[in-house]
Design a protein around this motif. Structure first.
Motif, PDB file in Angstrom:
ATOM      1  N   VAL A  40      -8.908  -3.021 -72.642  1.00  0.00           N
ATOM      2  CA  VAL A  40      -7.918  -2.269 -73.417  1.00  0.00           C
ATOM      3  C   VAL A  40      -8.489  -0.899 -73.753  1.00  0.00           C
ATOM      4  CG1 VAL A  40      -6.873  -2.157 -75.707  1.00  0.00           C
ATOM      5  CG2 VAL A  40      -6.735  -4.264 -74.383  1.00  0.00           C
ATOM      6  N   VAL A  41      -7.687   0.146 -73.599  1.00  0.00           N
ATOM      7  CA  VAL A  41      -8.077   1.495 -74.015  1.00  0.00           C
ATOM      8  C   VAL A  41      -7.103   1.932 -75.100  1.00  0.00           C
ATOM      9  CG1 VAL A  41      -8.422   3.876 -73.273  1.00  0.00           C
ATOM     10  CG2 VAL A  41      -8.950   2.001 -71.692  1.00  0.00           C
ATOM     11  N   LEU A  54      -4.130   5.092 -64.445  1.00  0.00           N
ATOM     12  CA  LEU A  54      -4.858   4.172 -63.563  1.00  0.00           C
ATOM     13  C   LEU A  54      -4.435   2.726 -63.797  1.00  0.00           C
ATOM     14  CD1 LEU A  54      -8.492   5.589 -63.834  1.00  0.00           C
ATOM     15  CD2 LEU A  54      -6.760   6.079 -62.105  1.00  0.00           C
ATOM     16  N   GLY A  55      -3.973   2.442 -65.014  1.00  0.00           N
ATOM     17  CA  GLY A  55      -3.604   1.067 -65.365  1.00  0.00           C
ATOM     18  C   GLY A  55      -2.153   1.003 -65.790  1.00  0.00           C
ATOM     19  N   THR A  56      -1.921   0.371 -66.910  1.00  0.00           N
ATOM     20  CA  THR A  56      -0.550   0.217 -67.370  1.00  0.00           C
ATOM     21  C   THR A  56      -0.522   0.366 -68.889  1.00  0.00           C
ATOM     22  OG1 THR A  56       1.412  -1.197 -67.153  1.00  0.00           O
ATOM     23  CG2 THR A  56      -0.659  -2.299 -67.704  1.00  0.00           C
ATOM     24  N   LEU A  69      -6.513  -1.381 -68.454  1.00  0.00           N
ATOM     25  CA  LEU A  69      -7.067  -1.257 -67.106  1.00  0.00           C
ATOM     26  C   LEU A  69      -7.264  -2.646 -66.535  1.00  0.00           C
ATOM     27  CD1 LEU A  69      -9.848   1.436 -67.707  1.00  0.00           C
ATOM     28  CD2 LEU A  69      -7.697   1.759 -66.454  1.00  0.00           C
ATOM     29  N   ILE A  70      -6.862  -2.831 -65.306  1.00  0.00           N
ATOM     30  CA  ILE A  70      -7.093  -4.113 -64.634  1.00  0.00           C
ATOM     31  C   ILE A  70      -7.954  -3.819 -63.405  1.00  0.00           C
ATOM     32  CG2 ILE A  70      -6.029  -6.131 -63.576  1.00  0.00           C
ATOM     33  CD1 ILE A  70      -3.461  -5.393 -65.081  1.00  0.00           C
ATOM     34  N   VAL A 161       0.168  -0.978 -57.495  1.00  0.00           N
ATOM     35  CA  VAL A 161      -0.067  -2.406 -57.224  1.00  0.00           C
ATOM     36  C   VAL A 161      -0.572  -3.104 -58.486  1.00  0.00           C
ATOM     37  CG1 VAL A 161      -1.375  -4.059 -55.825  1.00  0.00           C
ATOM     38  CG2 VAL A 161      -0.604  -1.893 -54.819  1.00  0.00           C
ATOM     39  N   MET A 162      -1.477  -2.428 -59.194  1.00  0.00           N
ATOM     40  CA  MET A 162      -2.009  -3.039 -60.403  1.00  0.00           C
ATOM     41  C   MET A 162      -0.928  -3.182 -61.471  1.00  0.00           C
ATOM     42  SD  MET A 162      -4.780  -3.422 -58.925  1.00  0.00           S
ATOM     43  CE  MET A 162      -5.519  -4.529 -60.121  1.00  0.00           C
ATOM     44  N   ARG A 163       0.019  -2.236 -61.481  1.00  0.00           N
ATOM     45  CA  ARG A 163       1.119  -2.342 -62.445  1.00  0.00           C
ATOM     46  C   ARG A 163       2.051  -3.494 -62.088  1.00  0.00           C
ATOM     47  NH1 ARG A 163       0.310   3.170 -63.628  1.00  0.00           N
ATOM     48  NH2 ARG A 163       1.331   3.938 -61.765  1.00  0.00           N
TER      49      ARG A 163
END
Lengths: 253, 159
Positions: A40-41, A54-56, A69-70, A161-163
Motif C-alpha cells: 500500500v502507498v 503503476l498499480g491501482t 502496487l501489485i 494487466v495488473m489493474r
C-alpha cells in the motif's frame, strides 16, 4: 556531496523477496517460485502519484483512497538466497538477469528525484560508496539510466494487466480490502500475498499450463525446504497449497 | 442400496436430495442448486461446481484453487438463511461452517442465481452481505390490517 556507488558483488541483496516485472516473472518461471505481492502507498507518500499509475487505486472502508502496487515476485523468505546465486556469490544468470537486479540500487517504483537514500548501503551490505566508486546520481538524476528506464517502461506497460488482476481479486476476495486497510494504518506498512493461480485465471493467460508445469516442482521443493521451520510456517503453507494448485493447473491446462 | 444423509443438511437422503442434481438433473429451485454446489465441494465433485456457473463468470473460476479448498476444508454444516425466487432470478443467503488449518471458519454469502434454458446457474455472490435497507411501508387507515384479523387497520391495530 555527490553519492558514489559501486557493486562489490557481496550477494547480500540477492536474498528474500525479489519483485519482478511481469515479463521477467514469465521468463524466469522455471527458476523462481512466483506469487503476487501487494503493498500500500498512502496518499501522502512521495511516490503516491507514480504508484497510482503503476498499480491501482483502492478506496478503503474508512473512505481514504490509497495506491496499491501489485508486484509479480520471486517469493522467498528473507534469508533465502536467490536460486540463481552461485556459491562464489556471483549471479548464475548474469547475462539474462531480471530488470530488478540490473537497476539496483535504484528503484523505479519511486520517482527518479527520490532515490538518494537507496544509495546508502543497508545493514550488512558491502556496497562500495567510497571516493573510489563512481558518481552515479547527480542533482536528483540517475547518470546511467538505461536499466532504470527499461524497468520503469516495463512496469508502465504492464499496469493495465495488473489493474485487471486487482479488479478480479477485489471482486472475488473482497475481504482483502480489510487487509489493505490494516496495512495502510500500520506504520511499517506490510505485505499481502496472493497466488499465481488467481493471477493466471484473472488474466486469461494462454500459457497458464506451461507456467504451472514450471512452477509445480519449484513450489514442491520450497514446501520441503520450509517444512520444519516454525518461523516459516506461512511460507510453507503457501508453497504446499500452491504446489497442489500448480499441479492441477498443469494437468488441466 | 443404502441411503445416506445428504451432506447439505437438508435432512433428506443424498439419493433424493443433491444426488440427482450432481448426476446432471436440473435443480428445481435456486436453493436446491445452491445446496448441490455445497454438496459438490463436500464430495470433491468440482465438475458440478464448474458447470453451474453463469456464462459471465465461468472464465473467472479458479478451478485449481477450488480443488485445493475442497481438499483442505472439513465441511461441517450448511444453513440456508433465506431463499427467494422471482421468475428466473433467485437469491439464496447461506452460512457454511467448516474447519481449515485447525480453525473454525464461517462463510456467509448472499448468492444470486439465474435460470437459463431451465437450468439454475450461480451468477454472483456477496460475501458477508450487509443487511438490506429496511423498507417502511405505511399502512392506509382503510386497508386490511397487516395483523391478519380481516378488519380494517383503523378498526384494529391502528386504533
Amino acid at each position: 556531496m555527490e553519492p558514489r556507488f559501486a557493486c562489490t558483488a557481496c550477494g547480500k541483496c540477492c536474498h528474500g523477496l525479489l519483485p519482478l516485472t511481469l515479463t521477467d516473472a514469465v521468463a524466469h518461471a522455471i527458476r523462481f517460485p512466483l506469487a503476487l505481492v501487494w503493498t500500500v502507498v498512502r496518499s501522502n507518500a512521495k511516490s503516491y502519484d507514480l504508484a497510482t499509475r503503476l498499480g491501482t487505486s483502492v478506496r478503503l472502508p474508512n473512505r481514504k483512497t490509497v495506491a496499491v502496487l501489485i508486484q509479480p515476485t520471486a517469493y522467498l523468505p528473507n534469508h533465502f538466497p536467490c536460486p540463481a546465486l552461485q556459491p562464489d556469490n556471483l549471479c548464475g544468470i548474469h547475462a539474462d538477469k531480471p530488470s530488478r537486479c540490473r537497476t539496483m540500487p535504484f528503484y523505479p517504483y519511486r520517482e527518479e528525484k527520490d532515490q538518494a537514500d537507496l544509495l546508502v548501503p543497508r545493514k550488512g551490505w558491502e556496497c562500495d560508496v567510497s571516493a573510489e566508486a563512481p558518481v552515479v546520481y547527480r542533482n536528483h538524476a540517475i547518470l546511467n539510466r538505461t536499466d532504470f528506464d527499461r524497468e520503469r517502461a516495463d512496469l508502465l506497460e504492464q499496469a493495465p494487466v495488473m489493474r485487471t488482476y486487482a479488479d478480479y481479486v477485489l471482486k472475488y476476495m473482497p475481504w482483502i480490502v480489510n487487509d489493505l486497510a490494516k496495512m495502510a494504518a500500520a506504520p511499517a506498512g506490510g505485505k499481502l500475498v496472493t497466488s499465481l493461480s488467481s493471477f493466471l485465471t484473472a488474466t486469461r493467460r494462454t500459457d497458464a499450463r506451461e507456467l504451472a508445469a514450471a512452477q509445480a516442482p519449484l513450489m514442491q521443493a520450497m514446501a520441503e525446504r520450509t517444512r520444519n521451520d516454525p518461523a516459516l510456517a506461512d511460507f510453507h503453507k503457501n508453497y504446499a497449497g500452491w504446489a497442489k494448485e500448480m499441479e492441477r493447473l498443469a494437468q488441466r491446462g | 442400496m443404502t441411503s445416506s444423509a445428504c451432506p447439505c443438511c437438508s435432512g433428506l437422503s443424498f439419493e433424493t436430495c443433491c444426488g440427482p442434481i450432481l448426476a446432471g438433473a436440473p435443480a428445481a429451485t435456486a436453493e436446491a442448486l445452491m445446496r448441490s454446489r455445497y454438496t459438490a465441494f463436500v464430495r470433491h465433485d468440482l465438475d458440478h461446481v464448474e458447470r453451474t456457473h453463469a456464462p459471465e463468470i465461468r472464465e473467472d473460476f479458479n478451478r485449481a484453487e477450488a480443488e485445493r479448498v475442497a481438499d483442505e476444508c472439513d465441511w461441517q454444516r450448511l444453513d440456508v438463511l433465506r431463499a427467494t425466487e422471482e421468475g428466473d432470478e433467485g437469491i439464496v443467503e447461506f452460512l457454511i461452517q467448516f474447519r481449515r488449518d485447525g480453525q473454525d471458519m464461517r462463510h456467509h454469502e448472499r448468492a444470486s442465481f439465474r435460470r437459463i434454458d431451465g437450468q439454475w446457474l450461480y451468477s454472483a455472490g456477496e460475501v458477508n452481505p450487509k443487511g438490506e435497507p429496511r423498507r417502511v411501508v405505511k399502512v392506509g387507515r382503510n386497508e386490511p390490517c397487516p395483523c391478519g384479523s380481516g378488519k380494517k387497520f383503523k378498526a384494529c391495530c391502528g386504533r
